[in-house]
Design an enzyme around this catalytic site. Structure first.
Site, PDB file in Angstrom:
ATOM      1  N   ARG A 146       0.841  -1.188   0.000  1.00 52.74           N
ATOM      2  CA  ARG A 146       0.000   0.000   0.000  1.00 52.74           C
ATOM      3  C   ARG A 146       0.880   1.243   0.000  1.00 52.74           C
ATOM      4  O   ARG A 146       1.853   1.318   0.754  1.00 52.74           O
ATOM      5  CB  ARG A 146      -0.884  -0.009   1.250  1.00 52.74           C
ATOM      6  CG  ARG A 146      -1.810   1.188   1.381  1.00 52.74           C
ATOM      7  CD  ARG A 146      -2.417   1.221   2.783  1.00 52.74           C
ATOM      8  NE  ARG A 146      -3.361   2.321   2.885  1.00 52.74           N
ATOM      9  CZ  ARG A 146      -4.673   2.175   2.931  1.00 52.74           C
ATOM     10  NH1 ARG A 146      -5.209   0.971   2.887  1.00 52.74           N
ATOM     11  NH2 ARG A 146      -5.465   3.222   3.031  1.00 52.74           N
ATOM     12  N   ASP A 184       0.571   5.492   0.402  1.00 52.54           N
ATOM     13  CA  ASP A 184      -0.338   6.563   0.794  1.00 52.54           C
ATOM     14  C   ASP A 184      -0.361   7.677  -0.250  1.00 52.54           C
ATOM     15  O   ASP A 184       0.479   7.721  -1.156  1.00 52.54           O
ATOM     16  CB  ASP A 184       0.083   7.140   2.143  1.00 52.54           C
ATOM     17  CG  ASP A 184      -0.062   6.136   3.277  1.00 52.54           C
ATOM     18  OD1 ASP A 184      -0.938   5.258   3.181  1.00 52.54           O
ATOM     19  OD2 ASP A 184       0.718   6.222   4.251  1.00 52.54           O
ATOM     20  N   ARG A 187       9.303   6.544   6.379  1.00 50.43           N
ATOM     21  CA  ARG A 187       9.184   7.985   6.620  1.00 50.43           C
ATOM     22  C   ARG A 187       9.670   8.366   8.016  1.00 50.43           C
ATOM     23  O   ARG A 187      10.289   9.427   8.196  1.00 50.43           O
ATOM     24  CB  ARG A 187       7.738   8.417   6.403  1.00 50.43           C
ATOM     25  CG  ARG A 187       7.315   8.337   4.924  1.00 50.43           C
ATOM     26  CD  ARG A 187       5.824   8.490   4.746  1.00 50.43           C
ATOM     27  NE  ARG A 187       5.346   9.769   5.236  1.00 50.43           N
ATOM     28  CZ  ARG A 187       4.055  10.054   5.402  1.00 50.43           C
ATOM     29  NH1 ARG A 187       3.126   9.150   5.143  1.00 50.43           N
ATOM     30  NH2 ARG A 187       3.706  11.245   5.837  1.00 50.43           N
TER      31      ARG A 187
END
Length: 257
Positions: free
Chosen positions: A55, A57, A200
């Site tokens: 996935r 974002d 991140r």
């Protein structure tokens, strides 16, 4: 023309910035999945569900995302590449198409994933990089960041680098490497799997080391204590790229820049 079901794996490149709202289906917002499934419907006449290796974002980009779907279409793989690219928006491209085993699961069967995080390190923000990299105006100590990055290699509990989710947090990181080609600083991370926000938060923590706001000892302590969501800050999504997904005995990835 239709026939027996076939499983097709695609390697995708995309710009995850606006108007896309991430990889997975969402109500009332365009996503990579919604655009790809619409293109498949236009090309084959079938309504198929697409599965992804990972996935991403909103704002996150990809050079080597892997998607898979089952079809009864007899189109050749090279026709899937040409045909889908004709229907997809210019922010998404199919790089390769490969027929795979009918049981192929792009997420569960992946053995390694590689992500890259880009920092634009210059006094003045660049309009050209604003959706492609995280702008940090103050100088970064790249050697210091590299020393911190090396501490992450191997098997660790990476709970500190993920938001609280109640899932197992031990991962094996094969490498975490820094590369500087001014004004762009690149952090490339390869692991068997990743936690949500792991890359991140890693980029955010390494930037703090490079800014000399976090010592190497403190960085090591954050990793060892493994307190959920304690590493960071969370770097902006726009600097993150899914570069490559690897599978045992299956070479899907084209040459990655």
């Amino acid at each position: 023309m239709t026939g027996q079901p076939r499983r097709i794996a695609l390697v995708l490149e995309y710009d995850g910035g606006p108007p896309l709202s991430g990889s997975q289906l969402q109500k009332n917002a365009p996503t990579v999945q919604s655009e790809l499934e619409a293109a498949l419907r236009n090309l084959t006449g079938e309504r198929v569900r697409v599965a992804f290796a990972g996935r991403t974002d909103a704002g996150v980009h990809a050079l080597g995302q892997v998607a898979a779907f089952t079809t009864t279409s007899r189109l050749k793989t090279e026709v899937f590449v040409r045909g889908l690219n004709a229907w997809l928006p210019e922010t998404i491209a199919v790089r390769t198409a490969t027929e795979v085993d009918e049981r192929f699961d792009p997420r569960r069967h992946a053995s390694r994933r590689t992500y890259r995080y880009l920092i634009h390190n210059a006094p003045v923000a660049s309009p050209l990089w604003r959706h492609r990299a995280w702008h940090i105006p103050e100088p970064l100590d790249i050697d210091r960041m590299q020393r911190a990055a090396r501490l992450l290699a191997g098997e660790h509990d990476f709970a500190a680098f993920s938001r609280r989710e109640g899932v197992p947090t031990v991962r094996h990181m094969f490498r975490c490497q820094m590369r500087s080609r001014p004004p762009i600083v690149s952090i490339e991370i390869e692991a068997n799997a990743f936690l949500r926000q792991q890359v991140r938060r890693t980029a955010g923590s390494l930037a703090q080391v490079g800014r000399r706001k976090l010592s190497l000892a403190a960085f090591r302590g954050v990793l060892r204590r493994a307190e959920p969501a304690s590493a960071g800050p969370v770097a902006p999504a726009r600097g993150l790229y899914l570069v490559r997904v690897a599978y045992p005995g299956l070479d899907l990835s084209p040459e990655i820049r």
